[in-house]
Design an enzyme around this catalytic site. Structure first.
Site, PDB file in Angstrom:
ATOM      1  N   ARG A 113     -62.600 -20.078 -35.867  1.00  0.00           N
ATOM      2  CA  ARG A 113     -61.680 -20.133 -36.085  1.00  0.00           C
ATOM      3  C   ARG A 113     -61.485 -22.541 -35.890  1.00  0.00           C
ATOM      4  O   ARG A 113     -60.574 -22.972 -36.598  1.00  0.00           O
ATOM      5  CB  ARG A 113     -60.772 -19.913 -34.680  1.00  0.00           C
ATOM      6  CG  ARG A 113     -59.010 -20.136 -34.632  1.00  0.00           C
ATOM      7  CD  ARG A 113     -58.389 -19.281 -34.084  1.00  0.00           C
ATOM      8  NE  ARG A 113     -57.100 -18.979 -34.053  1.00  0.00           N
ATOM      9  CZ  ARG A 113     -55.914 -18.319 -34.778  1.00  0.00           C
ATOM     10  NH1 ARG A 113     -57.126 -17.037 -34.705  1.00  0.00           N
ATOM     11  NH2 ARG A 113     -54.856 -18.969 -35.025  1.00  0.00           N
ATOM     12  N   SER A 168     -58.815 -17.749 -45.617  1.00  0.00           N
ATOM     13  CA  SER A 168     -59.325 -18.697 -45.003  1.00  0.00           C
ATOM     14  C   SER A 168     -60.562 -18.396 -43.901  1.00  0.00           C
ATOM     15  O   SER A 168     -61.656 -18.477 -44.414  1.00  0.00           O
ATOM     16  CB  SER A 168     -58.053 -20.038 -44.125  1.00  0.00           C
ATOM     17  OG  SER A 168     -57.329 -20.506 -44.369  1.00  0.00           O
ATOM     18  N   HIS A 207     -62.347 -23.317 -39.027  1.00  0.00           N
ATOM     19  CA  HIS A 207     -61.113 -23.522 -40.424  1.00  0.00           C
ATOM     20  C   HIS A 207     -59.848 -24.708 -39.270  1.00  0.00           C
ATOM     21  O   HIS A 207     -59.670 -24.764 -40.036  1.00  0.00           O
ATOM     22  CB  HIS A 207     -60.018 -21.826 -39.451  1.00  0.00           C
ATOM     23  CG  HIS A 207     -58.338 -22.220 -39.537  1.00  0.00           C
ATOM     24  ND1 HIS A 207     -57.644 -22.439 -39.545  1.00  0.00           N
ATOM     25  CD2 HIS A 207     -58.342 -21.962 -41.415  1.00  0.00           C
ATOM     26  CE1 HIS A 207     -56.652 -22.330 -40.554  1.00  0.00           C
ATOM     27  NE2 HIS A 207     -56.775 -22.158 -40.937  1.00  0.00           N
TER      28      HIS A 207
END
Lengths: 205, 205
Positions: A35, A12, A38
């Site tokens: 992050r 990802s 994500h």
């Protein structure tokens, strides 16, 4: 690439790296931004996130000293518990769970957070949900002799959220914020988890 | 206005009502959409959400019969536990917690979800995170004699997420989906919580 991340997560991250385009984040800032993207699939967070100078370095040093992590709600705690247990085993407290009964005129989260701030003023505070808790914390900071290691101010929503983030921006406390209405428990958890990895990998190496 | 909601939540709903503009949602659909927007501060969800015909009515009847609610991860469970305890006290299971060790080549969430589907095939399944779990469930549905009461298919992210949602769309199972990459634990929890309120208020009145 971190051994603390699942291979699917690294895949990802590769997609995000391809799609995010030009940016000026430092490597540590980008580890956090990536992050957050994500966990939300929302690239707008790259334009909404704010880091105060030295906030990440301060948080890393504090995590390595194992200061407690205080979250506003159980979902944030739940979202970081796995990474905490794989790294420092830091004390981890959800403020709302500390206050079965709110103080008069206050929310449970606000009541619990102020209790936690009294006990652990130098903790890392991660607020993903409750603007009341963030407002209460910001009101307390000028009077407090000891300041938090970091305040993550990312409550989401429509009432008091902008005010709470503006109040945080007006304090000198080390902070990571999301401007605007967006934020939420997974965003708060993503920021804490990224910091835990940064702190752990620096510590282990 | 629901007594199950905090007054601040009702204020947020009023802001959303003012800003959302024209739409064609039924009142029950809108109760769900509004809660999803509240939890994300992202109006795009109004254009991304899909309800299969009869999905809400079926879910309400099933919640009133107290079928279990199976979530993929702990954050979704955490996000609905409060409302479950204020309403039906439905059995509530996070699939990943049922599988301390994954089956070979599978994720823990996928392994746990298939265990739960074997035990409770007519449950409500709320997938906010793990596309692997949603893909595995969709692969099992054609062979299963008993079908879930509802599948909430709202995993978030960049890998296998679109595929898992397309797989769900291709099944006739009652479903609520978020198209595209967006979704997440708070979205899954918001949908379950809105359904619990709809079911409880119809049940109590």
């Amino acid at each position: 690439m971190s051994l603390l991340n699942h291979p699917i997560l690294e895949q990802s991250f590769a997609v995000i790296d391809r799609e995010i385009g030009e940016h000026n984040f430092s490597p540590a800032e980008y580890a956090i931004v990536r992050r957050v993207i994500h966990t939300t699939a929302d690239f707008e967070f790259a334009t909404l996130i704010r880091f105060s100078p030295g906030a990440i370095e301060n948080a890393i040093a504090s995590l390595q000293r194992r200061v407690p992590i205080i979250t506003d709600v159980g979902m944030v705690k739940q979202g970081v518990a796995g990474m905490v247990s794989k790294t420092f085993g830091t004390p981890l407290i959800a403020a709302v769970e500390e206050a079965p009964v709110p103080l008069p005129g206050k929310t449970r989260t606000e009541t619990g957070l102020m209790q936690c701030f009294e006990l652990f003023p130098d903790a890392i505070f991660a607020i993903g949900n409750a603007p009341t808790a963030l407002l209460a914390l910001c009101a307390e900071l000028p009077k407090a002799p000891v300041q938090p290691a970091l305040v993550i101010g990312v409550p989401v929503g429509f009432i008091s959220v902008l005010e709470s983030k503006a109040a945080l921006a007006n304090t000198p406390v080390p902070q990571i914020r999301i401007e605007g209405r967006k934020g939420g428990s997974p965003v708060a958890a993503a920021i804490v988890n990224a910091l835990l990895i940064l702190a752990w990998e620096a510590y282990e190496s």
